[in-house]
Design an enzyme around this catalytic site. Structure first.
Site, PDB file in Angstrom:
ATOM      1  CB  SER A  50      -0.907  -0.004   1.236  1.00 45.70           C
ATOM      2  OG  SER A  50      -1.583   1.217   1.353  1.00 45.70           O
TER       3      SER A  50
ATOM      4  CD1 TRP B 292      -1.849   1.552  -5.770  1.00 44.13           C
ATOM      5  CD2 TRP B 292      -2.042   3.377  -4.489  1.00 44.13           C
ATOM      6  NE1 TRP B 292      -2.879   2.296  -6.272  1.00 44.13           N
ATOM      7  CE2 TRP B 292      -3.025   3.433  -5.503  1.00 44.13           C
ATOM      8  CE3 TRP B 292      -1.985   4.411  -3.567  1.00 44.13           C
ATOM      9  CZ2 TRP B 292      -3.932   4.479  -5.622  1.00 44.13           C
ATOM     10  CZ3 TRP B 292      -2.878   5.463  -3.678  1.00 44.13           C
ATOM     11  CH2 TRP B 292      -3.838   5.485  -4.691  1.00 44.13           C
ATOM     12  CG  HIS B 293       0.238   6.094  -0.956  1.00 43.68           C
ATOM     13  ND1 HIS B 293      -0.084   4.903  -0.338  1.00 43.68           N
ATOM     14  CD2 HIS B 293      -0.814   6.929  -0.716  1.00 43.68           C
ATOM     15  CE1 HIS B 293      -1.260   5.024   0.249  1.00 43.68           C
ATOM     16  NE2 HIS B 293      -1.728   6.236   0.029  1.00 43.68           N
ATOM     17  N   GLY B 294       3.609   5.897  -4.156  1.00 39.77           N
ATOM     18  CA  GLY B 294       4.632   6.572  -4.938  1.00 39.77           C
ATOM     19  C   GLY B 294       5.879   5.731  -5.109  1.00 39.77           C
TER      20      GLY B 294
ATOM     21  CG  PHE C 125      -0.117   9.115  -5.140  1.00 43.96           C
ATOM     22  CD1 PHE C 125       1.258   9.287  -5.161  1.00 43.96           C
ATOM     23  CD2 PHE C 125      -0.845   9.697  -4.122  1.00 43.96           C
ATOM     24  CE1 PHE C 125       1.887  10.023  -4.170  1.00 43.96           C
ATOM     25  CE2 PHE C 125      -0.217  10.423  -3.122  1.00 43.96           C
ATOM     26  CZ  PHE C 125       1.146  10.597  -3.158  1.00 43.96           C
TER      27      PHE C 125
END
Length: 485
Positions: free
Chosen positions: A326, A329-331, A485
């Site tokens: 997770s 996933w953000h960056g 993102f």
């Protein structure tokens, strides 16, 4: 196209009115054309990437439905590989390349593979996950494949939530687009005063969050986080409190505008935020923050890994893996991996310490326990916002060292007021305090979970929101944070 732009001020009513003027069975192409226009306002050529994803998953859905056994699974794997491959290439190639280069050069060897230097397609992670949920649901036989390629493309590209969510599921959005019925049944929504008023109310609240809270806080946050070395511990702490409000209002404000815009046309999108800073534990925080992403990881990663129906050590490992992914996933940066890892460790530590914690608080009155837990949870999350916002590992270290008193000196809050101008500073702080006090009630009201005190109050409040946005909003087409993102 940005929601907070003049273009959208024209785009939204034109698209909505045109949508209602068209016959039901022709509405899908109008919304699809509008969604393409909306997306191409950023970088037009990147619509080809979306087109590739849509073509792959449209074909995969039909092929999965026609197949059984290993062949059925093979089509799902092909869809996942194609989607994740596109995401990895455009979002993570440079990150992985730079990481490998650092390791190889650290051993004294040469490494000459160049970075791609490609601008990340906007909202790539959002629509990739939304498209993936379709093929997974078809594979699980929870969703019939969509036969109309235009309607499926609209499911992936529906403009209100295309670039920053909520990440919808086919069982909700695709079925509202008419997937379960014939072409004649598609989008049979009549303009309804109640739905349009509800949608506009939520949009107004979203614009207030974005223009008056998030973008105003962002001016002060950017100034302090741009060079935290120059500021003392109290000033960096103050800026971090503002960043917590900024990112919440920026992201949840986008969700409110998206959900409200869709509702004006008759569509119901899923709730994405529920006052997360009122959470009394980290697990509750994640059940209130970016709900569509959290539930996506729960359904498509955590449960397939075994969930909590396995040995405790493996359960903890599963939780840690989910939060690690997770975070990534953000960056494409190690700081986001660290952000996810810290939240994973929070969850595991809370589970391990629960028996001891329950004994400690058994003597505390329930009301005080709730507020003490909210206070502790908020500040645990606040610690991780430094990781999320800091421009570098060095800046993270500077901020933490100033909080701990290891590094002293720097500009005070009084100096900061002089730099950003007293008017700007005090209006921002007043708006932030006001928002913090009324958000728990207004958030439920705009979602119609509690009634308005009266119609007169409703009208007066909406008029006040518009006036505050016009008078005190920070304008300049500021991007939404989660667009990256």
């Amino acid at each position: 196209m940005l929601f907070n732009s003049f273009d959208f001020l024209v785009f939204f009513p034109l698209v909505t009115i045109g949508y209602f003027l068209l016959p039901y069975k022709q509405r899908w192409w109008w919304l699809l054309a509008a969604s393409c226009w909306f997306y191409m306002a950023f970088v037009p050529v990147y619509i080809l990437i979306l087109g590739f994803t849509i073509a792959v998953d449209y074909a995969a859905g039909i092929l999965i439905d026609r197949s059984e056994g290993k062949r059925r699974k093979a089509w799902l794997v092909a869809s996942i590989v194609a989607n994740v491959g596109v995401l990895a290439f455009f979002k993570y190639f440079d990150f992985l390349n730079q990481s490998i280069a650092a390791v190889v050069r650290g051993t004294g060897l040469s490494y000459d593979v160049p970075d791609l230097g490609i601008l990340l397609p906007i909202g790539l992670s959002f629509h990739t996950f939304q498209s993936l949920s379709y093929t997974i649901e078809v594979y699980r036989r929870h969703q019939k494949p969509e036969r109309n390629p235009g309607v499926f493309a609209l499911y992936v590209m529906f403009y209100p939530q295309l670039v920053a969510g909520p990440i919808e599921r086919p069982g909700n959005l695709l079925n509202q687009l008419g997937a379960a019925g014939s072409a004649r049944d598609r989008m049979r929504f009549e303009p309804q005063y109640d739905k349009i008023a509800h949608g506009l109310r939520q949009m107004a609240w979203g614009f207030f969050k974005k223009l008056v809270i998030a973008d105003r806080c962002g001016v002060i946050v950017d100034h302090v986080y741009g060079n935290p070395v120059l500021h003392d511990g109290w000033t960096t702490l103050f800026a971090t409190y503002l960043f917590a409000l900024q990112i919440y209002c920026d992201f949840s404000g986008y969700s409110d505008i998206a959900i409200g815009a869709a509702r004006c046309m008759g569509f119901d999108l899923m709730v994405n935020f529920r006052t997360p800073f009122m959470s009394s534990s980290i697990s509750e925080f994640w059940s209130r923050w970016h709900i569509s992403l959290t539930s996506w990881f729960r359904d498509y990663l955590y449960i397939p890994l075994g969930g909590n129906r396995i040995a405790v050590p493996r359960w903890y490992l599963n939780l840690f893996i989910v939060f690690l992914v997770s975070g990534l996933w953000h960056g494409a940066a190690w700081k986001y991996v660290l952000y996810g890892a810290v939240h994973g460790l929070y969850i595991i530590a809370a589970l391990m310490a629960k028996p001891l914690w329950d004994r400690l608080i058994s003597t505390v009155r329930a009301r005080w326990y709730r507020w003490l837990s909210v206070f502790i949870t908020f500040h645990l999350v606040l610690l991780t916002w430094v990781v999320f916002r800091a421009d570098s590992v060095g800046h993270m270290g500077v901020i933490y060292s100033k909080w701990l008193g290891i590094t002293e000196g720097g500009r005070t809050v009084a100096d900061l007021i002089a730099v950003v101008k007293p008017g700007m500073f005090f209006i921002t702080v007043a708006a932030a305090v006001l928002f913090f006090c009324i958000d728990p009630w207004v958030d439920r009201w705009v979602k119609r979970e509690v009634p308005a005190p009266s119609r007169t109050f409703d009208v007066a409040f909406q008029a006040a929101l518009v006036a505050v946005c016009v008078l005190f909003g920070h304008y300049g087409s500021t991007m939404f944070i989660y667009f990256q993102f």
